[in-house]
Design an enzyme around this catalytic site. Structure first.
Site, PDB file in Angstrom:
ATOM      1  N   SER A  93       1.153  -0.910   0.116  1.00 52.44           N
ATOM      2  CA  SER A  93      -0.175  -0.014  -0.010  1.00 52.44           C
ATOM      3  C   SER A  93       0.784   1.148  -0.176  1.00 52.44           C
ATOM      4  CB  SER A  93      -1.248   0.385   1.100  1.00 52.44           C
ATOM      5  OG  SER A  93      -1.465   0.922   1.653  1.00 52.44           O
ATOM      6  N   HIS A 150      -1.625  -1.905  -4.279  1.00 43.32           N
ATOM      7  CA  HIS A 150      -2.923  -1.032  -3.087  1.00 43.32           C
ATOM      8  C   HIS A 150      -2.801   0.441  -3.172  1.00 43.32           C
ATOM      9  CE1 HIS A 150      -6.299  -1.944  -0.304  1.00 43.32           C
ATOM     10  NE2 HIS A 150      -5.245  -0.589   0.277  1.00 43.32           N
ATOM     11  N   ASP A 167      -4.517   3.697  -1.632  1.00 43.43           N
ATOM     12  CA  ASP A 167      -6.150   4.173  -0.731  1.00 43.43           C
ATOM     13  C   ASP A 167      -6.252   5.833  -1.333  1.00 43.43           C
ATOM     14  OD1 ASP A 167      -5.731   1.772   0.845  1.00 43.43           O
ATOM     15  OD2 ASP A 167      -3.912   2.387   1.400  1.00 43.43           O
ATOM     16  N   MET A 220      -8.465   8.202  -0.152  1.00 43.00           N
ATOM     17  CA  MET A 220      -9.556   9.085   0.842  1.00 43.00           C
ATOM     18  C   MET A 220     -10.373  10.722   0.152  1.00 43.00           C
ATOM     19  SD  MET A 220      -7.281   7.456   3.995  1.00 43.00           S
ATOM     20  CE  MET A 220      -6.478   6.025   3.540  1.00 43.00           C
ATOM     21  N   HIS A 225      -8.453   1.319  -3.700  1.00 47.75           N
ATOM     22  CA  HIS A 225      -9.765   1.408  -2.430  1.00 47.75           C
ATOM     23  C   HIS A 225      -9.946   2.276  -1.985  1.00 47.75           C
ATOM     24  CE1 HIS A 225      -9.247   0.696   2.488  1.00 47.75           C
ATOM     25  NE2 HIS A 225     -10.536   0.648   1.573  1.00 47.75           N
ATOM     26  N   MET A 279     -12.201   4.959  -0.263  1.00 49.40           N
ATOM     27  CA  MET A 279     -12.833   5.602   0.751  1.00 49.40           C
ATOM     28  C   MET A 279     -13.341   6.544   0.742  1.00 49.40           C
ATOM     29  SD  MET A 279      -9.577   4.057   3.160  1.00 49.40           S
ATOM     30  CE  MET A 279      -8.779   3.947   1.651  1.00 49.40           C
ATOM     31  N   MET A 320     -10.795  -4.721   6.582  1.00 46.72           N
ATOM     32  CA  MET A 320     -10.629  -3.944   6.983  1.00 46.72           C
ATOM     33  C   MET A 320     -10.111  -4.635   8.262  1.00 46.72           C
ATOM     34  SD  MET A 320      -9.972  -1.430   4.983  1.00 46.72           S
ATOM     35  CE  MET A 320      -8.840  -0.556   5.847  1.00 46.72           C
ATOM     36  N   ASP A 322      -6.722  -5.567   4.916  1.00 47.21           N
ATOM     37  CA  ASP A 322      -6.296  -4.529   4.812  1.00 47.21           C
ATOM     38  C   ASP A 322      -5.957  -3.755   6.782  1.00 47.21           C
ATOM     39  OD1 ASP A 322      -5.098  -2.369   3.888  1.00 47.21           O
ATOM     40  OD2 ASP A 322      -7.027  -1.402   3.443  1.00 47.21           O
TER      41      ASP A 322
END
Ligand code: DX5
Ligand code: ZN
Length: 250
Positions: free
Chosen positions: A7, A32, A34, A36, A65, A67, A136, A174
């Site tokens: 990640s 990965h 992330d 956000m 991913h 979020m 998660m 994760d």
């Protein structure tokens, strides 16, 4: 087979290409990413323009991913940027079925993510639609948090549901995955291991990836051996023998 998805959240954002390439040399097979938005989680990271740059830095699949709230709005942009896998949070998607279809229509692999407080069984109706389920094992938003062991039961339940429903989605974990937790997550059924600080924290990302993957593969080997022994035990049970003898007597 168990895979490592480094990640980049814990990498140096000014040197993402080098980070990704080091993790790949260490055995990472997915990157990965992330995303956000400062709403669904309080942190803010990156979006499609950075994914577009990462796309040029590696040939590994980009596992994004999200979020974020209203992910539907950005799904076309992630597809154009070159994202391969997209996972959205159960908690952020009131029309999850439609969102998963939308990801699929954009030729990306749809995944669903659940927070620590969300039960796996809430996913039953949409499991046939997903390519991967991300569990998660920390509350999302930040790297470097402590692993929550409550995730282990969720991994086991997903394996059970996958077998019962005859599906083949991948199971991903994760949060807090590191040398001291990786064996238990593999044992519980995780196949894709997201790791941020364990890869990009202290030391060298290449050697960190390699040693984390080594520990994961040892745990996978031990699990397979235990399953073989248990299956052999079932085949050697007295019932089939009795049945064979009964057959001969007739
Ligand atoms: C947290 C992110 C994770 C994060 C994990 O919200 O979804 O992907 O990078 O970081 P570590 O591995 O440090 O717990
Ligand atoms: Zn993540």
């Amino acid at each position: 087979m168990v895979e490592l998805a480094p990640s980049i959240l814990s990498a140096d954002f000014a040197h993402l290409a080098e980070a990704v390439q080091a993790a790949e040399r260490g055995g990472g097979t997915l990157i990965h990413v992330d995303v956000m938005d400062g709403h669904f989680v309080s942190n803010i990271t990156l979006g499609p323009p950075v994914v577009q740059s990462l796309r040029k830095a590696t040939r590994l699949p980009l596992d994004c991913h999200l979020m974020i709230e209203n992910p539907d709005l950005l799904i076309p942009a992630f597809a154009d940027a070159g994202a391969d896998w997209i996972s959205v949070h159960y908690e952020a998607c009131p029309h999850l079925h439609r969102t998963l279809q939308w990801i699929e229509q954009h030729k990306m692999k749809p995944g669903v993510v659940i927070n620590p407080a969300t039960r796996v069984d809430l996913l039953i109706d949409i499991l046939p639609m997903v390519h991967h389920v991300l569990v998660m094992s920390v509350n999302p938003g930040f790297g470097g948090q402590k692993f929550l062991p409550m995730a282990l039961a969720k991994l086991r339940r997903l394996r059970e549901l996958r077998a019962e429903m005859k599906l083949n989605f991948r199971i991903e974990i994760d949060g807090g995955v590191a040398q001291d937790t990786v064996a238990q997550v593999v044992e519980a059924g995780a196949e894709i291991l997201v790791a941020g600080s364990a890869v990009f924290g202290k030391g060298n990302a290449e050697t960190n990836s390699r040693s984390l993957l080594r520990t994961a593969k040892q745990a996978e080997g031990a699990k397979q051996t235990a399953e073989k022994i248990s299956n052999a035990g079932k085949h050697n049970s007295p019932t089939p023998l009795r049945a064979r003898r009964a057959g001969r007597a007739r």
